[in-house]
Design an enzyme around this catalytic site. Structure first.
Site, short mmCIF file in Angstrom:
data_model
loop_
_atom_site.label_atom_id
_atom_site.label_comp_id
_atom_site.label_asym_id
_atom_site.label_seq_id
_atom_site.Cartn_x
_atom_site.Cartn_y
_atom_site.Cartn_z
N PHE A 166 45.93 51.63 103.41
CA PHE A 166 47.05 52.56 103.25
C PHE A 166 48.36 51.83 103.06
O PHE A 166 49.43 52.34 103.36
CB PHE A 166 47.10 53.55 104.41
CG PHE A 166 45.75 54.11 104.74
CD1 PHE A 166 45.12 54.97 103.86
CD2 PHE A 166 45.07 53.73 105.89
CE1 PHE A 166 43.84 55.45 104.11
CE2 PHE A 166 43.80 54.20 106.16
CZ PHE A 166 43.17 55.08 105.27
N GLY A 179 44.87 50.91 91.15
CA GLY A 179 43.57 50.27 91.19
C GLY A 179 42.58 50.84 90.18
O GLY A 179 42.00 50.12 89.37
N GLY A 196 45.30 57.82 94.66
CA GLY A 196 45.50 57.34 96.02
C GLY A 196 46.73 57.92 96.71
O GLY A 196 46.71 58.17 97.91
N GLU A 197 47.79 58.11 95.97
CA GLU A 197 49.06 58.51 96.59
C GLU A 197 49.41 59.97 96.34
O GLU A 197 49.97 60.63 97.21
CB GLU A 197 50.24 57.66 96.08
CG GLU A 197 49.91 56.26 95.61
CD GLU A 197 49.68 55.26 96.72
OE1 GLU A 197 50.13 55.50 97.85
OE2 GLU A 197 49.00 54.25 96.45
#
Lengths: 173, 331, 746
Positions: C244, C515, C707-708
């Site tokens: 994270f 990523g 992811g965010e």
């Protein structure tokens, strides 16, 4: 409450003392007798991870605040980080490595994969050991699972999927 | 963690004799406090005497309808006991509101009463703390104290007592049975917990080596409809910001019997004697509840960070009393 | 033809994770393993006067006590550059124990090594360290007067001030203005696995198992700090227990583990304690943001002013980039934003999930909700009226967008449109019920270096693809097998992705939601190169049915190459030519910073809350998020990651808080019992809508990352729902009991 004792002294009065240096300890882990030579201060978690190479039980906090080290002692889910290894002599310890027999995954393990109830995987063994124990304990009504699985933090926050996995095994689906 | 030795006791008298004779020893039961604080260098015994094999378990019915709970009974066993759930539901509710399922399988009832405060400064093994290191000062007074007590505090300590079940036990007049060097003792629960005053390191009247053997819940019909309410930031696995245990009976709309205790806001499980005094004989109205709660918190000493607890504790108390008088939970 | 990409396949590494077989960085045994324990400074400023290790040395099994007096000097301190840029990436431009100075509480001042974990830990507690203590500077209230505007933030990559148009004029001409100051507690990442490193020297070669988002980043950083050739440092980390952001940069412990292992001549395991996680790998800084919006009567924004104040370390001008996406969300002609910093006794803050935008968008989206209430316009409608057809900050077109569809599909799924906008009119027993929404935005950043992968097909038709990236929960091994399968035209079940080893082709740290895009680009490029190589060989091979075919007309599917009626499996080609395998590498060159388009991922968040206004309790009852993350590589793992982000938003909105104590400079909540992350019972069921948008610019497969974006805006949706439930606007995070208790008792 005790007063601080000298670092290393002769043993005190009364019951036989073992330690403080390494002593022979025999544990029954996943149905197998394991012999260790460890200091009494070694936790069950460190005994598993550092001495028996059973690293499936995870160390998330080492102070009883995360549930990643959940194992069973005599079938009850407990925290290995707050348990002395020596205190487990005479009891049966079960870790995630003992959950699946002969390479066949436990239904809960399959359900965790199917429901994507894991991400990084670090809390997962503890979640699964807690979840299987929960099935035996009851408290598996839809509205109860969240509360009774709250002793296992998942920082990836797979919580809804973890509940789904528990429901799936409960319902035999 | 410092080096320790380990002994396993198989009879109660032998355990008491051993620990009583060795001031550097501690009992080891569930371990959820002892091992945690040993690892943090807050507790520093040289020897642990494992008492989990002693026959101090189970929940037994007393002839008068009360219960005797073994000191080594695990929280989860007691919470699941049909006798407890039927006769003292607040005890079961408080137990299940505490800690986590895993910790409740480990922690014993006696250990629960003796658990240590969650004050950061006590637990860090470094900061001045009169409880851990008498005379060193209290870091919480000027420090971060959102979770600390507003009742029963002193200039030497403001740590809140962390137990949930002890609050229910305080409300229901439990008695604590012990065995020590000088024999058996029985303490009323209100006398068992000490406020910090000038001696924060003394949390209870036990001598070193004196072992809790049982917790007795005296028969109380009013307790059959008792409740426990806990307020905390997250929904589970957290100590209380404020909690209350209560039981109440009405006769013709007037309060005939009432038990109320507060948790999370006091230095000991806080029996709300003053509030009970206001409530007895009063009508069961929100106004009366609020007045009783106000009176109970009138002498509260908040800090900058926990002033909200003075208010919150009253709200929790009122909610419990309302719960008891609504939806048929009164007797 | 069905593609493997996008399929909701279950995780290929599910089995090792559910059985406990997956090995995390401190779980690799080595003969003679020693255990290291760090000691943090008890004071927040000053210097170490003396270290008395005599008691520690009396503990049996102690092998080394390293302090500033005997720890080797580092070879050099690399600059702080975000790890996505592909170079060395220290979390702060400071390395401990190089001198006696103490800059923050918990700063590593000693390292004790012993033959067992217990002995190291106990010996560490026996060090007697004397300090000269100076008065620390900690929180915003102390530092406000010393604030300065830096030249740049974020490793020098972002200017500290941005503007367009004339914000004063824009505010002056506005019919309606909304203004507020928002306060944010500091946050700590707290992945369940604490950071840790196992260091093993073999002669002058160093093997590290390290919890990291980038094995290459660890390799580059440790090699630079130690002055060791890169060829001598290998990092192997197949599994990492969450990050994270706290493992996005490379902090001190990997290099310290290597130094300790060299000092004792044995392998060393260094696992941070949970408490040390609060002082060893960064945090999201405490901050204050002031925002002012101006708008016309019909809700068109005329001005946005957005300023931030936050503490940074003595070494680095770091602020999480809170103002970037907020400045791009809406078509607003006049804008001004700035960062102000002050130097405090803290380590350098760092990336934390939704870095910058989870705080900046909170302020903007709460202000937009307030504006909607003031104007009597539905919050979704207000945002639709201000959609930006191009990036308002740069004027560049969006590479892809999808925000409008996110609003529509999210609102429909949530059941938004029959909402009564009136606050505080829905009650269920003691609970007030409210709903709220917010927009979400997060950059789709490109890495700074070429990204590489290698693809190999064996003569039996099975495929291995390799890249130097770890798996820390994203499901990368599953998704990359899917990417390789499509590029090569083989069943996904025949593809295996090998990862987490610097011996594999280099990938930058998988951070900032980059990523999936960059690794898939490298894997796709490598697998495509292998396919082209095989097709080229087939058409040139007189023994192949494809001999003489036009390579561009050859399709690949199910492990076979086909051109019209001619067809041949890869396996036949390889076997006929006595080839055990074939292999190709691929390198993807990311677009530079001057690419002619703006790359942002968008989404829309909806939440329903119940508030007990007497007890101050908030419970989130359900959440819906709709996101447009470009192409989705695996719908199952993408949903999970987005769901996790949304629940992070819940935690940030209602639970997660840390504070540096005035006077001591220590974090007050330095455990998992005190720093509250959401537990299962806090987490409602979450609905995720995937709005796939085609993006031909960001990377070969058009992947913008998940992811965010799930986290951004979720906190604002909850805060806006709290307002809808109670009529109370709380401009801070987290919102806690004391903010919401109301209705005085009788």
């Amino acid at each position: 409450m005790s007063v601080r004792g000298p670092e290393l002294t002769e043993h005190g009065p009364g019951l036989e003392e073992r330690g403080p240096g390494p002593v022979n300890v025999t544990l029954s882990v996943n149905g197998t007798e394991r012999h260790l030579h460890i200091e009494p201060r070694v936790s069950l978690l460190d005994a598993l991870r550092e001495h028996l190479e059973l690293t499936g039980s995870k160390k998330g906090c080492d102070q009883g605040a995360c549930g990643a080290c959940t194992v069973w002692i005599d079938g009850r889910r407990v925290l290995a980080c707050l348990t002395l290894a020596m205190a487990c002599e005479g009891h049966e310890v079960t870790t995630v490595e003992g959950l699946s027999a002969d390479g066949e995954l436990h239904a809960m393990q399959k359900a965790f994969i199917a429901e994507d109830a894991l991400q990084c995987g670090y809390c997962t063994p503890g979640q699964i050991m807690a979840a299987v124990a929960l099935l035996a304990e009851g408290h598996t009504a839809d509205g109860e699972i969240g509360e009774w699985m709250s002793g296992n933090l998942c920082r990836c926050a797979a919580y809804p999927n973890i509940r789904a996995a528990v429901r799936a095994v409960r319902d035999g689906s | 963690m410092r080096p320790i030795t380990y002994s396993r006791a198989d009879d109660t008298a032998g355990a008491v004799t051993t620990v009583s004779a060795d001031p550097t020893s501690d009992y080891l039961a569930g371990g959820t406090t002892e091992i945690d604080l040993l690892r943090r260098n807050v507790l520093t015994p040289r020897r642990l005497v494992d008492i989990t094999g002693l026959p101090l378990t189970g929940v037994e019915e007393a002839p008068d309808g009360g219960l005797r709970i073994g000191a080594l009974a695990r929280m989860s066993e007691v919470a699941a006991s049909p006798l407890v759930r039927e006769r003292f539901p607040a005890v079961a509710e408080a137990l299940e509101a505490g800690a986590s399922p895993q910790l409740r399988h480990m922690a014993t009832m006696g250990g629960n009463l003796l658990q240590r405060v969650r004050c950061t400064y006590y637990r860090d093994a470094v900061s001045p703390c009169n409880k851990r290191d008498p005379g060193s000062g209290c870091s919480a007074l000027e420090g971060f104290s959102r979770g600390h007590a507003v009742l029963g505090t002193s200039a030497h300590c403001i740590a809140a007592h962390p137990s949930d079940v002890a609050v229910a036990l305080a409300a229901l007049d439990a008695r604590v049975h012990t065995l020590g060097r000088s024999g058996e003792q029985v303490y009323g629960i209100d006398d068992f917990f000490l406020t910090p005053a000038h001696t924060p390191h003394r949390e209870h009247p036990l001598e070193h080596g004196e072992l809790i053997t049982a917790i007795e819940l005296p028969s109380a019909p009013v307790a059959r409809r008792s409740v426990y309410l806990k307020v905390r930031d997250r929904a589970s696995y957290e100590f209380a910001l404020a909690s209350a245990a209560g039981a109440l009976s009405l006769v013709d709309g007037t309060i005939a019997d009432v038990r109320l205790a507060l948790g999370g806001v006091a230095t000991k499980p806080w029996r709300a004697h003053r509030a009970e005094g206001v409530l007895l004989g009063a009508p069961a109205t929100r106004d009366a509840f609020a007045e009783a709660a106000r009176v109970e918190l009138a002498d509260a000493h908040p800090t900058r960070d926990n002033a909200f607890k003075v208010d919150l504790a009253q709200r929790v108390a009122v909610r419990v009393l309302e719960t008891l008088t609504a939806n048929g939970r009164t007797s | 033809m069905t593609t493997a990409i996008g399929q909701p396949l279950t995780r290929v590494d599910g089995r090792p994770k559910v059985t406990g077989a997956a090995r995390y960085p401190t779980e690799f045994p080595a003969p003679g393993m020693a255990h290291a324990c760090l000691v943090g400074a008890r004071v927040a400023g000053g210097r170490v006067l003396s270290v008395d290790a005599s008691a520690a040395w009396e503990e049996p099994g102690v092998l080394a006590v390293l302090t500033h007096e005997n720890l080797p000097r580092i070879a050099g301190q690399p600059p702080l550059v975000p790890s996505l840029f592909g170079g060395p990436a220290p979390g702060e431009t400071f390395f401990p124990m190089q001198d006696d100075a103490v800059h923050y509480a918990g700063q590593h001042v000693a390292l004790v090594v012993a033959d067992t974990h217990e002995r190291a830990q106990h010996a560490a507690s026996l060090l007697r360290i004397e300090y000269e203590e100076s008065e620390p500077l900690t929180g915003i209230e102390q530092g406000r007067d010393q604030a300065y505007e830096p030249e740049a933030i974020f490793g020098g990559f972002l200017p500290a001030r941005n503007s367009r148009g004339d914000v004063a004029a824009g505010l002056a001409q506005a019919s309606v203005r909304v203004e507020g100051t928002y306060r944010f507690a500091a946050n700590h990442h707290n992945p369940l696995e604490t950071s840790g490193t196992t260091a093993v020297w073999d002669g002058d070669e160093l093997l590290l198992h390290d919890g990291t988002q980038g094995v290459t980043a660890t390799q580059l950083t440790v090699a630079a700090l130690l002055g060791v050739p890169l060829s001598k440092v290998r990092v192997v980390s197949p599994y990492v227990g969450g990050s994270f952001g706290c493992k996005a940069m490379v902090w001190h412990h990997p290099a310290l583990a290597a130094m300790a292992a060299r000092a004792v001549g044995r392998p060393v395991k260094l696992a941070l304690t949970r408490e040390q996680m609060f002082t060893s790998c960064g945090h999201r800084e405490e901050q204050e943001q002031h925002i002012a919006l101006g708008a016309t009567h019909d809700g068109k924004l005329t001005a946005l002013s957005h300023h931030k104040l936050s503490p940074t370390s003595p070494f680095d001008d770091w602020a999480e980039p809170s103002l970037q996406t907020a400045a791009q969300m809406y078509a607003c002609p006049n804008y001004e934003g700035s960062y102000r910093l002050f130097r405090a006794n803290t380590m350098t803050p760092t990336f934390m999930r939704g870095p910058g935008d989870s705080s900046g968008m909170f302020a903007l989206e709460c202000a937009m909700d307030e504006l909607a209430c003031r104007l009597g316009i539905d919050p979704v409608e207000l945002r639709l009226r201000n959609l930006a057809s191009a990036d308002p900050a740069s004027g560049r077109p969006w590479s892809s967008n999808g925000l409008e569809e996110c609003f529509e599909r999210g609102a429909a799924r949530f059941g938004w449109y029959d909402r009564d906008p009136e606050p505080r009119v829905r009650r269920e027993g003691a609970w007030l019920i409210g709903t709220g929404m917010a927009a979400a935005g997060y950059p789709a950043p490109a890495p700074g270096t070429p990204q590489r992968a290698r693809a190999r097909i064996y003569a039996d038709g099975s495929v291995v693809v390799q890249a130097a990236t770890p798996e820390f929960g994203t499901g990368v091994a599953t998704a990359m097998a899917q990417v390789a399968a499509d590029a090569l035209g083989v069943p996904v079940s025949r593809c295996r992705f090998e990862k987490g080893d610097t011996d594999f082709p280099g990938i930058a740290a998988a951070v900032g939601s980059a990523g999936a895009g960059m690794i898939s680009a490298a894997v796709h490029t490598a697998a495509t190169a292998l396919r082209e190589q095989l097709v080229g060989e087939a058409v040139a091979d007189p023994g192949s049915p494809l001999h003489g075919a036009d390579p561009s007309q050859v399709a690949v599917h199910d492990g076979r190459m086909t051109a019209g009626p001619a067809t041949e499996p890869y396996t036949d080609l390889l076997r006929r030519n006595h080839r055990p395998d074939a292999e190709a590498s691929g390198t993807w060159h990311p677009p530079g910073m001057d690419a002619p388009y703006a790359t942002t991922t968008f989404g829309a968040q909806f939440a329903e809350v119940a508030v007990d206004p007497e007890l101050g309790l908030v419970r989130v009852r359900r959440m819906t998020g709709a996101f447009a993350p470009g192409r989705v590589l695996n719908a199952r793992t993408a949903r999970s990651q987005l769901m996790g982000g949304m629940l992070w938003g819940l935690g940030q909105a209602l639970l997660e808080a840390n504070h540096m104590e005035h006077g001591t400079g220590r974090w007050v909540n330095a455990s998992l019992a005190d720093y509250l992350v959401a537990v299962n019972a806090d987490a409602p069921d979450v609905a995720v809508e995937l709005v796939e948008v085609e993006d031909r610019e960001v990377n070969p497969l058009g992947v913008k990352g998940v992811g965010e974006i799930g986290q951004v805006g979720a906190n604002a949706a909850i805060a806006n729902a709290v307002h809808h439930a109670t009529g109370r606007r709380v401009r801070k995070m987290p919102v806690t009991v004391e903010d919401l208790m109301e209705l005085p008792l009788a």
